[in-house]
Design a protein around this motif. Structure first.
Motif, PDB file in Angstrom:
ATOM      1  N   ALA A 101      -3.917  10.195  -1.040  1.00 23.56           N
ATOM      2  CA  ALA A 101      -4.938   9.731  -1.981  1.00 23.56           C
ATOM      3  C   ALA A 101      -5.704  10.913  -2.581  1.00 23.56           C
ATOM      4  CB  ALA A 101      -5.897   8.771  -1.282  1.00 23.56           C
ATOM      5  N   LYS A 102      -6.024  11.897  -1.742  1.00 20.26           N
ATOM      6  CA  LYS A 102      -6.763  13.071  -2.211  1.00 20.26           C
ATOM      7  C   LYS A 102      -5.912  13.879  -3.188  1.00 20.26           C
ATOM      8  CE  LYS A 102      -9.071  17.236  -0.410  1.00 20.26           C
ATOM      9  NZ  LYS A 102      -8.113  18.240  -0.914  1.00 20.26           N
ATOM     10  N   ILE A 103      -4.642  14.067  -2.847  1.00 23.80           N
ATOM     11  CA  ILE A 103      -3.741  14.833  -3.711  1.00 23.80           C
ATOM     12  C   ILE A 103      -3.583  14.142  -5.062  1.00 23.80           C
ATOM     13  CG2 ILE A 103      -1.332  15.522  -4.023  1.00 23.80           C
ATOM     14  CD1 ILE A 103      -1.252  16.103  -1.022  1.00 23.80           C
ATOM     15  N   MET A 104      -3.396  12.833  -5.044  1.00 22.42           N
ATOM     16  CA  MET A 104      -3.218  12.105  -6.294  1.00 22.42           C
ATOM     17  C   MET A 104      -4.457  12.226  -7.168  1.00 22.42           C
ATOM     18  SD  MET A 104      -2.075   8.153  -7.011  1.00 22.42           S
ATOM     19  CE  MET A 104      -3.532   7.437  -6.228  1.00 22.42           C
ATOM     20  N   ALA A 105      -5.642  12.069  -6.560  1.00 17.38           N
ATOM     21  CA  ALA A 105      -6.889  12.167  -7.331  1.00 17.38           C
ATOM     22  C   ALA A 105      -7.047  13.560  -7.934  1.00 17.38           C
ATOM     23  CB  ALA A 105      -8.070  11.833  -6.438  1.00 17.38           C
ATOM     24  N   GLU A 106      -6.720  14.589  -7.160  1.00 16.21           N
ATOM     25  CA  GLU A 106      -6.863  15.959  -7.655  1.00 16.21           C
ATOM     26  C   GLU A 106      -5.877  16.253  -8.781  1.00 16.21           C
ATOM     27  OE1 GLU A 106      -8.476  17.989  -3.470  1.00 16.21           O
ATOM     28  OE2 GLU A 106      -6.409  18.328  -4.161  1.00 16.21           O
ATOM     29  N   THR A 134      -8.447   0.008  -5.594  1.00 18.03           N
ATOM     30  CA  THR A 134      -8.540  -0.942  -4.484  1.00 18.03           C
ATOM     31  C   THR A 134      -7.840  -2.253  -4.827  1.00 18.03           C
ATOM     32  OG1 THR A 134     -10.650   0.021  -3.782  1.00 18.03           O
ATOM     33  CG2 THR A 134     -10.140  -2.198  -2.995  1.00 18.03           C
ATOM     34  N   GLN A 135      -8.053  -2.735  -6.037  1.00 17.12           N
ATOM     35  CA  GLN A 135      -7.419  -3.980  -6.461  1.00 17.12           C
ATOM     36  C   GLN A 135      -5.903  -3.837  -6.519  1.00 17.12           C
ATOM     37  OE1 GLN A 135      -9.289  -4.792 -10.202  1.00 17.12           O
ATOM     38  NE2 GLN A 135     -11.261  -5.368  -9.281  1.00 17.12           N
ATOM     39  N   MET A 136      -5.422  -2.671  -6.987  1.00 21.25           N
ATOM     40  CA  MET A 136      -3.987  -2.445  -7.067  1.00 21.25           C
ATOM     41  C   MET A 136      -3.352  -2.435  -5.681  1.00 21.25           C
ATOM     42  SD  MET A 136      -2.869  -2.308 -10.159  1.00 21.25           S
ATOM     43  CE  MET A 136      -1.306  -1.453  -9.954  1.00 21.25           C
ATOM     44  N   HIS A 137      -4.011  -1.778  -4.729  1.00 22.09           N
ATOM     45  CA  HIS A 137      -3.490  -1.758  -3.360  1.00 22.09           C
ATOM     46  C   HIS A 137      -3.432  -3.172  -2.791  1.00 22.09           C
ATOM     47  CE1 HIS A 137      -2.950   2.461  -2.702  1.00 22.09           C
ATOM     48  NE2 HIS A 137      -4.204   2.760  -3.002  1.00 22.09           N
ATOM     49  N   ARG A 138      -4.508  -3.954  -3.018  1.00 20.38           N
ATOM     50  CA  ARG A 138      -4.549  -5.315  -2.500  1.00 20.38           C
ATOM     51  C   ARG A 138      -3.449  -6.168  -3.130  1.00 20.38           C
ATOM     52  NH1 ARG A 138      -9.153  -6.831  -4.396  1.00 20.38           N
ATOM     53  NH2 ARG A 138     -10.359  -5.874  -2.719  1.00 20.38           N
ATOM     54  N   ALA A 139      -3.293  -6.049  -4.446  1.00 18.83           N
ATOM     55  CA  ALA A 139      -2.272  -6.832  -5.133  1.00 18.83           C
ATOM     56  C   ALA A 139      -0.871  -6.463  -4.661  1.00 18.83           C
ATOM     57  CB  ALA A 139      -2.385  -6.619  -6.645  1.00 18.83           C
ATOM     58  N   ALA A 140      -0.642  -5.160  -4.424  1.00 19.98           N
ATOM     59  CA  ALA A 140       0.669  -4.718  -3.954  1.00 19.98           C
ATOM     60  C   ALA A 140       0.983  -5.287  -2.577  1.00 19.98           C
ATOM     61  CB  ALA A 140       0.719  -3.195  -3.919  1.00 19.98           C
ATOM     62  N   ARG A 141      -0.021  -5.276  -1.694  1.00 22.83           N
ATOM     63  CA  ARG A 141       0.200  -5.836  -0.355  1.00 22.83           C
ATOM     64  C   ARG A 141       0.481  -7.334  -0.415  1.00 22.83           C
ATOM     65  NH1 ARG A 141      -4.167  -2.344   0.913  1.00 22.83           N
ATOM     66  NH2 ARG A 141      -5.623  -4.094   0.756  1.00 22.83           N
ATOM     67  N   GLU A 142      -0.287  -8.039  -1.256  1.00 22.10           N
ATOM     68  CA  GLU A 142      -0.094  -9.486  -1.372  1.00 22.10           C
ATOM     69  C   GLU A 142       1.277  -9.806  -1.959  1.00 22.10           C
ATOM     70  OE1 GLU A 142      -3.356 -10.739  -3.716  1.00 22.10           O
ATOM     71  OE2 GLU A 142      -4.837 -10.594  -2.087  1.00 22.10           O
ATOM     72  N   ALA A 143       1.700  -9.028  -2.959  1.00 19.35           N
ATOM     73  CA  ALA A 143       3.004  -9.270  -3.580  1.00 19.35           C
ATOM     74  C   ALA A 143       4.132  -9.023  -2.596  1.00 19.35           C
ATOM     75  CB  ALA A 143       3.172  -8.375  -4.816  1.00 19.35           C
ATOM     76  N   ALA A 144       3.985  -7.981  -1.769  1.00 25.08           N
ATOM     77  CA  ALA A 144       5.037  -7.647  -0.798  1.00 25.08           C
ATOM     78  C   ALA A 144       5.204  -8.744   0.240  1.00 25.08           C
ATOM     79  CB  ALA A 144       4.705  -6.324  -0.117  1.00 25.08           C
ATOM     80  N   ASP A 145       4.126  -9.499   0.513  1.00 24.04           N
ATOM     81  CA  ASP A 145       4.174 -10.544   1.532  1.00 24.04           C
ATOM     82  C   ASP A 145       4.414 -11.933   0.962  1.00 24.04           C
ATOM     83  OD1 ASP A 145       3.649  -8.619   3.442  1.00 24.04           O
ATOM     84  OD2 ASP A 145       1.477  -8.906   3.351  1.00 24.04           O
ATOM     85  N   ASP A 146       4.558 -12.039  -0.357  1.00 28.20           N
ATOM     86  CA  ASP A 146       4.683 -13.348  -1.000  1.00 28.20           C
ATOM     87  C   ASP A 146       6.130 -13.595  -1.422  1.00 28.20           C
ATOM     88  OD1 ASP A 146       4.539 -15.643  -2.485  1.00 28.20           O
ATOM     89  OD2 ASP A 146       2.765 -15.052  -3.620  1.00 28.20           O
ATOM     90  N   PRO A 147       6.846 -14.505  -0.737  1.00 24.37           N
ATOM     91  CA  PRO A 147       8.248 -14.779  -1.104  1.00 24.37           C
ATOM     92  C   PRO A 147       8.388 -15.285  -2.531  1.00 24.37           C
ATOM     93  CG  PRO A 147       7.713 -15.723   1.048  1.00 24.37           C
ATOM     94  CD  PRO A 147       6.417 -15.282   0.428  1.00 24.37           C
ATOM     95  N   GLU A 148       7.381 -16.006  -3.029  1.00 19.67           N
ATOM     96  CA  GLU A 148       7.459 -16.533  -4.390  1.00 19.67           C
ATOM     97  C   GLU A 148       7.488 -15.407  -5.411  1.00 19.67           C
ATOM     98  OE1 GLU A 148       7.984 -19.157  -7.353  1.00 19.67           O
ATOM     99  OE2 GLU A 148       8.018 -19.574  -5.201  1.00 19.67           O
ATOM    100  N   VAL A 149       6.709 -14.359  -5.157  1.00 23.97           N
ATOM    101  CA  VAL A 149       6.714 -13.197  -6.054  1.00 23.97           C
ATOM    102  C   VAL A 149       8.096 -12.553  -6.061  1.00 23.97           C
ATOM    103  CG1 VAL A 149       5.765 -10.891  -6.446  1.00 23.97           C
ATOM    104  CG2 VAL A 149       4.255 -12.777  -5.810  1.00 23.97           C
ATOM    105  N   GLN A 150       8.703 -12.443  -4.871  1.00 23.94           N
ATOM    106  CA  GLN A 150      10.028 -11.837  -4.788  1.00 23.94           C
ATOM    107  C   GLN A 150      11.061 -12.675  -5.534  1.00 23.94           C
ATOM    108  OE1 GLN A 150      10.114  -8.871  -3.485  1.00 23.94           O
ATOM    109  NE2 GLN A 150       7.969  -9.053  -2.912  1.00 23.94           N
ATOM    110  N   ARG A 151      10.972 -14.005  -5.398  1.00 26.21           N
ATOM    111  CA  ARG A 151      11.922 -14.879  -6.099  1.00 26.21           C
ATOM    112  C   ARG A 151      11.747 -14.777  -7.605  1.00 26.21           C
ATOM    113  NH1 ARG A 151      10.841 -18.394  -1.678  1.00 26.21           N
ATOM    114  NH2 ARG A 151       9.136 -19.384  -2.832  1.00 26.21           N
TER     115      ARG A 151
END
Length: 257
Positions: A73-78, A105-122
């Motif tokens: 995270a630090k490297i990316m910000a820099e 923060t929202q992007m991280h949350r959305a990514a985690r939710e998408a990874a765990d949602d079978p409907e998103v994968q379908r």
């Protein structure tokens, strides 16, 4: 950076047969988004992708140098800040920094939710373009056949022609997936230029694959009958990618008129 992540994610999807031809033929020209009345040009998209690639390369290089203890995270910000200074952009305001942190923060949350949602994968699989699916199927085959037949061993380096062939086809498939998957075809007008740039990068990798096949044939590294089948598939992928590029350029030209 997000586009590079998308390429990697889409490259791992299973092929899905779906015919977009009727939809493409009957779909009407979309109006551009209100916030972007003038779609990005191909040259502008090229510059944007070049900056994205440069940012990713810098982040990866620092991660490699700093080893296991690297703070991503630090490297990316820099590195984002470094790129901002190179552009000559003004210092961000505290409000902009706050909004940026909230967005991350929202992007991280959305990514985690998408990874765990079978409907998103379908849904993602349901929007896999046939060209990207064909490239993925070819990549899957090439991952196994050369090793199973002894044409490529663990002792062979990355510069081995068979290894270069596999690597080029895989990268082309990843670029095609990033360009074509996840949405209906054709893309909305504001995304045409970016899609063209990705398709052009895929074409470069397909050309690399053809050159690797020439070396394979000259050095007699694989059977000619196997190589001929792969060559036809790669040429067909390149031909169909060229058709899509021409179609998108025509849409941009019509919009400019």
């Amino acid at each position: 950076f997000m586009e590079r992540l998308g390429d990697a994610a889409n490259a791992g999807a299973d092929p899905v047969e779906d015919d977009f031809a009727d939809e493409r033929a009957g779909r009407e020209e979309e109006e551009p988004a209100a916030w972007n009345s003038q779609p990005q040009s191909e040259d502008e998209a090229e510059q944007s992708h070049a900056e994205s690639d440069r940012l990713v390369d810098r982040i990866l290089a620092r991660m490699a140098r700093e080893g296991e203890g690297a703070d991503y995270a630090k490297i990316m910000a820099e590195e984002i800040e470094r790129l901002r200074r190179e552009r000559g952009e003004p210092e961000p305001t505290p409000e902009q920094l706050t909004r940026h942190d909230e967005w991350i923060t929202q992007m991280h949350r959305a990514a985690r939710e998408a990874a765990d949602d079978p409907e998103v994968q379908r849904e993602a699989l349901a929007h896999q373009h046939p060209l990207a699916a064909r490239a993925q199927a070819l990549s899957s085959r090439l991952m196994h056949e050369p090793e199973e037949n002894g044409w490529l061993t663990e002792n062979d380096g990355e510069e081995h022609p068979v290894a270069e062939l596999l690597d080029s086809v895989f990268k082309a498939g990843a670029k095609l997936a990033g360009a074509l998957n996840g949405h209906d075809w054709p893309p909305e007008i504001e995304f045409c230029a970016s899609t063209i740039v990705r398709l052009k990068k895929a074409r470069v990798y397909l050309d690399d694959a053809l050159r690797a096949m020439e070396s394979c044939q000259e050095q007699k590294l694989v059977p000619n009958n196997w190589l001929a089948v792969v060559m036809v598939e790669v040429v067909d992928l390149a031909h169909d990618a060229d058709i899509l590029i021409a179609e998108l350029r025509e849409r941009l030209e019509r919009r400019a008129e």
